[in-house]
Scaffold this motif. Structure first.
Motif, PDB file in Angstrom:
ATOM      1  N   LYS A 140       0.838  -1.202   0.000  1.00 19.92           N
ATOM      2  CA  LYS A 140       0.000   0.000   0.000  1.00 19.92           C
ATOM      3  C   LYS A 140       0.875   1.255   0.000  1.00 19.92           C
ATOM      4  N   ASN A 141       1.905   1.238   0.817  1.00 20.37           N
ATOM      5  CA  ASN A 141       2.816   2.371   0.895  1.00 20.37           C
ATOM      6  C   ASN A 141       3.541   2.565  -0.430  1.00 20.37           C
ATOM      7  N   PHE A 142       3.928   1.458  -1.059  1.00 22.98           N
ATOM      8  CA  PHE A 142       4.606   1.519  -2.364  1.00 22.98           C
ATOM      9  C   PHE A 142       3.689   2.126  -3.419  1.00 22.98           C
ATOM     10  N   ASP A 143       2.425   1.691  -3.448  1.00 25.11           N
ATOM     11  CA  ASP A 143       1.472   2.225  -4.433  1.00 25.11           C
ATOM     12  C   ASP A 143       1.320   3.729  -4.277  1.00 25.11           C
ATOM     13  N   TYR A 144       1.229   4.167  -3.037  1.00 26.93           N
ATOM     14  CA  TYR A 144       1.060   5.601  -2.790  1.00 26.93           C
ATOM     15  C   TYR A 144       2.303   6.372  -3.229  1.00 26.93           C
ATOM     16  N   LEU A 145       3.487   5.873  -2.848  1.00 25.55           N
ATOM     17  CA  LEU A 145       4.721   6.584  -3.164  1.00 25.55           C
ATOM     18  C   LEU A 145       5.017   6.602  -4.659  1.00 25.55           C
ATOM     19  N   LYS A 146       4.756   5.494  -5.336  1.00 27.40           N
ATOM     20  CA  LYS A 146       5.062   5.463  -6.773  1.00 27.40           C
ATOM     21  C   LYS A 146       4.177   6.446  -7.526  1.00 27.40           C
ATOM     22  N   ASP A 147       2.900   6.588  -7.079  1.00 22.48           N
ATOM     23  CA  ASP A 147       2.018   7.582  -7.707  1.00 22.48           C
ATOM     24  C   ASP A 147       2.485   8.997  -7.388  1.00 22.48           C
ATOM     25  N   GLN A 148       2.922   9.196  -6.158  1.00 20.53           N
ATOM     26  CA  GLN A 148       3.395  10.519  -5.760  1.00 20.53           C
ATOM     27  C   GLN A 148       4.628  10.909  -6.578  1.00 20.53           C
ATOM     28  N   VAL A 149       5.542   9.974  -6.746  1.00 19.74           N
ATOM     29  CA  VAL A 149       6.748  10.227  -7.550  1.00 19.74           C
ATOM     30  C   VAL A 149       6.368  10.497  -9.001  1.00 19.74           C
ATOM     31  N   LYS A 150       5.453   9.690  -9.518  1.00 23.76           N
ATOM     32  CA  LYS A 150       5.032   9.834 -10.913  1.00 23.76           C
ATOM     33  C   LYS A 150       4.406  11.201 -11.167  1.00 23.76           C
ATOM     34  N   PHE A 151       3.489  11.603 -10.314  1.00 22.37           N
ATOM     35  CA  PHE A 151       2.764  12.852 -10.549  1.00 22.37           C
ATOM     36  C   PHE A 151       3.539  14.091 -10.095  1.00 22.37           C
ATOM     37  N   THR A 152       4.704  13.877  -9.469  1.00 17.83           N
ATOM     38  CA  THR A 152       5.599  14.999  -9.222  1.00 17.83           C
ATOM     39  C   THR A 152       6.483  15.227 -10.439  1.00 17.83           C
ATOM     40  N   GLY A 153       6.329  14.356 -11.444  1.00 18.87           N
ATOM     41  CA  GLY A 153       6.995  14.590 -12.714  1.00 18.87           C
ATOM     42  C   GLY A 153       8.196  13.709 -12.994  1.00 18.87           C
ATOM     43  N   PHE A 154       8.417  12.661 -12.165  1.00 17.70           N
ATOM     44  CA  PHE A 154       9.583  11.805 -12.357  1.00 17.70           C
ATOM     45  C   PHE A 154       9.258  10.519 -13.115  1.00 17.70           C
ATOM     46  N   GLY A 155       8.030  10.390 -13.570  1.00 18.94           N
ATOM     47  CA  GLY A 155       7.656   9.244 -14.384  1.00 18.94           C
ATOM     48  C   GLY A 155       7.632   7.936 -13.615  1.00 18.94           C
ATOM     49  N   GLU A 156       7.779   6.841 -14.361  1.00 19.30           N
ATOM     50  CA  GLU A 156       7.669   5.504 -13.774  1.00 19.30           C
ATOM     51  C   GLU A 156       9.007   4.752 -13.730  1.00 19.30           C
ATOM     52  N   SER A 157      10.079   5.388 -14.149  1.00 15.94           N
ATOM     53  CA  SER A 157      11.377   4.694 -14.257  1.00 15.94           C
ATOM     54  C   SER A 157      11.978   4.339 -12.896  1.00 15.94           C
ATOM     55  N   LEU A 158      11.496   4.956 -11.821  1.00 17.72           N
ATOM     56  CA  LEU A 158      12.077   4.726 -10.492  1.00 17.72           C
ATOM     57  C   LEU A 158      11.330   3.660  -9.683  1.00 17.72           C
ATOM     58  N   GLU A 159      10.295   3.059 -10.269  1.00 18.87           N
ATOM     59  CA  GLU A 159       9.439   2.142  -9.514  1.00 18.87           C
ATOM     60  C   GLU A 159      10.210   0.951  -8.945  1.00 18.87           C
ATOM     61  N   ASN A 160      11.041   0.310  -9.761  1.00 19.38           N
ATOM     62  CA  ASN A 160      11.782  -0.868  -9.276  1.00 19.38           C
ATOM     63  C   ASN A 160      12.743  -0.503  -8.156  1.00 19.38           C
ATOM     64  N   ALA A 161      13.462   0.604  -8.320  1.00 21.55           N
ATOM     65  CA  ALA A 161      14.398   1.035  -7.270  1.00 21.55           C
ATOM     66  C   ALA A 161      13.654   1.412  -6.001  1.00 21.55           C
ATOM     67  N   LEU A 162      12.472   2.014  -6.160  1.00 23.03           N
ATOM     68  CA  LEU A 162      11.666   2.388  -5.001  1.00 23.03           C
ATOM     69  C   LEU A 162      11.237   1.145  -4.233  1.00 23.03           C
ATOM     70  N   LYS A 163      10.754   0.136  -4.944  1.00 25.38           N
ATOM     71  CA  LYS A 163      10.301  -1.085  -4.277  1.00 25.38           C
ATOM     72  C   LYS A 163      11.459  -1.789  -3.569  1.00 25.38           C
ATOM     73  N   GLU A 164      12.599  -1.860  -4.228  1.00 23.09           N
ATOM     74  CA  GLU A 164      13.763  -2.520  -3.621  1.00 23.09           C
ATOM     75  C   GLU A 164      14.183  -1.845  -2.334  1.00 23.09           C
ATOM     76  N   ASN A 165      14.159  -0.521  -2.315  1.00 20.91           N
ATOM     77  CA  ASN A 165      14.566   0.202  -1.106  1.00 20.91           C
ATOM     78  C   ASN A 165      13.532   0.079   0.005  1.00 20.91           C
ATOM     79  N   LEU A 166      12.274   0.012  -0.341  1.00 24.01           N
ATOM     80  CA  LEU A 166      11.244  -0.190   0.678  1.00 24.01           C
ATOM     81  C   LEU A 166      11.403  -1.547   1.350  1.00 24.01           C
TER      82      LEU A 166
END
Length: 379
Positions: free
Chosen positions: A120-146
């Motif tokens: 749930k936290n990952f879903d929220y953060l990935k959307d927040q990152v995406k809509f702040t303008g950083f796209g979807e390229s950071l999703e895998n790195a975000l999940k790994e760090n979580l």
């Protein structure tokens, strides 16, 4: 979310459509009264749902949001097992049912419970990152760090805007009281073409007053961005924001200059003084204004002596005007009244004198003109 018992199956059907037909992961609703299916508003991301709730909530009406997936699962189970219904004062409390659903999961699957919460936290953060303008390229790195469960971590992002190079470092930190992580802000560095030294700025991420990655780039490029902001008294206001590269804060950030509505800058009025072709079409005009409000340098077409000329323009709230550039992105001085370059305007001075009577006042005397030009800022 509270509903009437008779509306249960209809709302369950609507939740199903929101999730699978419309791909809406979240639904918003008025939290202090019973709602019907027509009151549900769906959004594809938690970030958008959160923004909707924030913008529409008042002292009397409070909006909340829930995951459509969680609502559907909790309601579906309750439809099969009536004991799972949570009723209060004749209404069914869907929010309480969703909470109970997760408690049951926690009891049944204690080993994977942390993974559920992190998801749930990952879903929220990935959307927040995406809509702040950083796209979807950071999703895998975000999940790994979580999954590493470190107290804090950072992610790097690089992007080129034309020949300008930008790099950003996004900062995440775990809550002191829960296992949830928060996107606290990002540092952005801009290296413009032909300039050796990069300029840097930190942008905080909170409930409001946030800037997207593209807006941050535009600010570091010297342009102004129009934003709906909230002051310390929680009052909303609109203002143009621009960085002051001559002054810095203790943090090292450049200070921000704010030009609010009382300053008197009207972008539409400033545009109307120039022979811009796009202003003749309402759709093109709205797109142009929206782009300029985001701080972009926008391509337009000038009509000069019946001929079309490519120009680039950007908002200039400080001087209550717009900055104009030629097709090579070189700044040109422009006569706002005539919509022509300074050199072109010189050639028409003589004809203007000959027709002076047309500019006379009501008393027959020549009207007074203010020929002083405001000093323009450097972009």
């Amino acid at each position: 979310m509270k509903i009437h018992p008779n509306d249960f199956e209809d709302i369950l059907l609507d939740i199903k459509k929101q999730r699978w037909d419309h791909r809406n992961e979240f639904v918003t609703f008025l939290d202090n009264t019973a709602i019907g299916r027509e009151d549900l508003v769906g959004f594809p991301s938690a970030y958008e749902a959160q923004e909707f709730c924030y913008e529409n909530s008042t002292d009397y009406d409070q909006y909340s949001y829930l995951s459509t997936r969680s609502v559907y699962r909790a309601m579906s189970e309750a439809l099969q097992n009536k004991s799972l219904m949570v009723e209060s004062n004749g209404l069914i409390d869907i929010g309480a049912m969703v909470s109970a659903y997760y408690i049951r999961l926690e009891q049944q699957l204690p080993i994977i419970n942390n993974n559920i919460m992190n998801e749930k936290n990952f879903d929220y953060l990935k959307d927040q990152v995406k809509f702040t303008g950083f796209g979807e390229s950071l999703e895998n790195a975000l999940k790994e760090n979580l999954q590493k469960q470190q107290p804090e971590f950072s992610l790097e992002h690089k992007h080129e805007f034309g020949k300008d190079q930008t790099s950003a470092v996004l900062h995440f930190k775990r809550s002191d009281t829960t296992d949830n992580y928060f996107f606290n802000g990002y540092d952005i560095s801009l290296k413009k073409e032909g300039i050796d030294e990069a300029i840097k700025q930190n942008f905080y991420i909170g409930k409001e007053n946030n800037f997207t990655f593209k807006e941050a780039y535009n600010l570091l490029s010297g342009r102004a961005v129009n934003k709906d902001l909230v002051n310390r008294e929680s009052q909303s206001y609109n203002a143009w924001v621009q960085l002051n590269f001559k002054e810095t804060e203790e943090s090292g950030n450049f200070k921000k200059q704010y030009f609010n509505e009382r300053y008197g800058y009207n972008l539409e009025d400033a545009l109307s003084k120039y022979p811009i072709k796009e202003l003749s079409n309402n759709v093109d005009k709205e797109k142009l204004i929206e782009s300029l409000q985001k701080g972009n340098r926008q391509t337009v077409t000038f009509i000069v002596d019946g001929n079309e000329q490519k120009r680039f323009i950007e908002a200039s709230p400080k001087f209550k005007s717009i900055n104009v550039y030629d097709s090579n992105n070189q700044r040109i001085k422009q006569s706002a009244k005539e919509g022509q370059s300074e050199s072109e305007g010189q050639g028409k001075k003589q004809s203007a004198k000959e027709n002076q009577s047309q500019d006379s006042g009501d008393d027959g005397k020549p009207a007074r003109k203010n020929n002083r030009k405001k000093k323009q800022g450097i972009s």
